[in-house]
Design a protein around this motif. Structure first.
Motif, PDB file in Angstrom:
ATOM      1  N   MET A  84       0.808  -0.986   0.157  1.00 33.34           N
ATOM      2  CA  MET A  84      -0.129  -0.137  -0.040  1.00 33.34           C
ATOM      3  C   MET A  84       1.020   1.318  -0.128  1.00 33.34           C
ATOM      4  O   MET A  84       0.406   2.293  -0.647  1.00 33.34           O
ATOM      5  N   SER A  85       1.877   1.181   0.845  1.00 33.40           N
ATOM      6  CA  SER A  85       2.780   2.451   0.836  1.00 33.40           C
ATOM      7  C   SER A  85       3.407   2.548  -0.576  1.00 33.40           C
ATOM      8  O   SER A  85       3.785   3.837  -1.398  1.00 33.40           O
ATOM      9  N   GLU A  86       3.760   1.573  -1.457  1.00 33.18           N
ATOM     10  CA  GLU A  86       4.440   1.624  -2.649  1.00 33.18           C
ATOM     11  C   GLU A  86       3.382   2.003  -3.577  1.00 33.18           C
ATOM     12  O   GLU A  86       3.645   2.947  -4.684  1.00 33.18           O
ATOM     13  N   SER A  87       2.287   1.761  -3.576  1.00 29.50           N
ATOM     14  CA  SER A  87       1.033   2.136  -4.276  1.00 29.50           C
ATOM     15  C   SER A  87       0.785   3.595  -4.034  1.00 29.50           C
ATOM     16  O   SER A  87       0.605   4.230  -5.293  1.00 29.50           O
ATOM     17  N   ALA A  88       0.655   3.956  -2.964  1.00 33.12           N
ATOM     18  CA  ALA A  88       0.676   5.523  -2.605  1.00 33.12           C
ATOM     19  C   ALA A  88       1.755   6.314  -3.326  1.00 33.12           C
ATOM     20  O   ALA A  88       1.548   7.364  -3.829  1.00 33.12           O
ATOM     21  N   ASN A  89       3.037   5.814  -3.038  1.00 31.19           N
ATOM     22  CA  ASN A  89       4.063   6.498  -3.418  1.00 31.19           C
ATOM     23  C   ASN A  89       4.206   6.628  -5.127  1.00 31.19           C
ATOM     24  O   ASN A  89       4.549   7.705  -5.646  1.00 31.19           O
ATOM     25  N   PRO A 118       2.622  12.180 -12.658  1.00 34.78           N
ATOM     26  CA  PRO A 118       2.588  13.882 -13.041  1.00 34.78           C
ATOM     27  C   PRO A 118       1.236  14.060 -13.307  1.00 34.78           C
ATOM     28  O   PRO A 118       0.628  15.164 -13.020  1.00 34.78           O
ATOM     29  N   GLU A 119       0.252  13.175 -13.946  1.00 36.66           N
ATOM     30  CA  GLU A 119      -0.847  13.237 -14.133  1.00 36.66           C
ATOM     31  C   GLU A 119      -1.719  13.434 -12.858  1.00 36.66           C
ATOM     32  O   GLU A 119      -2.707  14.335 -12.636  1.00 36.66           O
ATOM     33  N   VAL A 120      -1.481  12.711 -11.584  1.00 39.58           N
ATOM     34  CA  VAL A 120      -2.251  12.953 -10.549  1.00 39.58           C
ATOM     35  C   VAL A 120      -1.746  14.341 -10.028  1.00 39.58           C
ATOM     36  O   VAL A 120      -2.931  14.991  -9.364  1.00 39.58           O
ATOM     37  N   GLY A 121      -0.684  14.719 -10.040  1.00 41.23           N
ATOM     38  CA  GLY A 121      -0.128  16.072  -9.630  1.00 41.23           C
ATOM     39  C   GLY A 121      -0.992  17.198 -10.207  1.00 41.23           C
ATOM     40  O   GLY A 121      -1.271  18.183  -9.762  1.00 41.23           O
ATOM     41  N   ALA A 122      -1.188  16.986 -11.507  1.00 38.70           N
ATOM     42  CA  ALA A 122      -1.720  17.959 -12.419  1.00 38.70           C
ATOM     43  C   ALA A 122      -3.221  17.999 -12.202  1.00 38.70           C
ATOM     44  O   ALA A 122      -4.015  19.080 -12.031  1.00 38.70           O
ATOM     45  N   SER A 157      -7.799  20.662  -9.515  1.00 37.35           N
ATOM     46  CA  SER A 157      -9.051  20.753  -8.629  1.00 37.35           C
ATOM     47  C   SER A 157      -8.865  21.638  -7.521  1.00 37.35           C
ATOM     48  O   SER A 157      -9.844  22.175  -7.022  1.00 37.35           O
ATOM     49  N   MET A 158      -7.617  21.854  -6.902  1.00 34.72           N
ATOM     50  CA  MET A 158      -7.499  22.754  -6.004  1.00 34.72           C
ATOM     51  C   MET A 158      -7.630  24.262  -6.431  1.00 34.72           C
ATOM     52  O   MET A 158      -8.523  25.154  -5.782  1.00 34.72           O
ATOM     53  N   GLU A 159      -7.315  24.529  -7.757  1.00 31.61           N
ATOM     54  CA  GLU A 159      -7.534  25.704  -8.242  1.00 31.61           C
ATOM     55  C   GLU A 159      -8.934  26.185  -8.353  1.00 31.61           C
ATOM     56  O   GLU A 159      -9.487  27.053  -8.112  1.00 31.61           O
TER      57      GLU A 159
END
Length: 175
Positions: A54-59, A65-69, A74-76
């Motif tokens: 689970m830790s490796e999946s989250a990492n 980069p897709e998740v970060g974008a 969504s924050m914006e």
């Protein structure tokens, strides 16, 4: 997916296959103690493998980069919605406060300033009154002593100048 994820998945699979065999050995073990310890170790191995997976999946998810974008967009968007909601609420309540009779923020600020000024004036007046009473006490000590004696007589030894000490107890040594 990276190779660490698949390594952790392999460890979890191995631990999950090992678990039933450890359970069976613990039931067959003659004294039960050795088998119980092996079963406990197999359970911890499976737990550790699951946590690492689970830790490796989250990492790997956070590293994408897709998740970060997507999170950035969504924050914006949520901040824009928040600003719009604040503007609408401000416009709505700006017209509502006078109709209801509630004070505005500037009126409350002015009121706080006035209360502060009154508090300061009261503190100055209180100090001036205490100074005046102190000056009176030094001008006529015999009258003050007579008044204290009368007050003490009526109040069972309580004197306003010394509220918790009776006149006779002031000079008496403590037991």
């Amino acid at each position: 997916m990276n190779s660490k994820f698949f390594d952790q998945l392999g460890k979890l699979s191995e631990a999950m296959v090992e678990m039933p065999f450890a359970a069976a050995r613990s039931m067959i073990a003659p004294n039960g103690q050795g088998g119980q310890q092996e079963l406990q170790q197999a359970g911890w191995k499976a737990y550790d493998a699951w946590v690492c997976l689970m830790s490796e999946s989250a990492n790997s998810l956070y590293d994408s980069p897709e998740v970060g974008a997507s999170v950035g967009r969504s924050m914006e968007a949520s901040l824009k919605w928040q600003r719009m909601g604040s503007a609408i609420a401000g416009a709505f309540f700006a017209a509502l406060w006078p109709a209801v009779g509630l004070p505005t923020a500037t009126e409350l600020t002015e009121l706080r300033a006035e209360v502060g000024a009154l508090r300061d004036d009261l503190a100055v007046a209180r100090l001036e009154g205490e100074e005046a009473r102190a000056a009176e006490d030094t001008q006529r000590p015999s009258e003050r002593q007579a008044a204290d004696a009368l007050t003490a007589m009526w109040n069972g030894g309580w004197i306003p100048a010394a509220p918790f000490v009776a006149e006779g107890e002031k000079d008496a040594p403590a037991n």
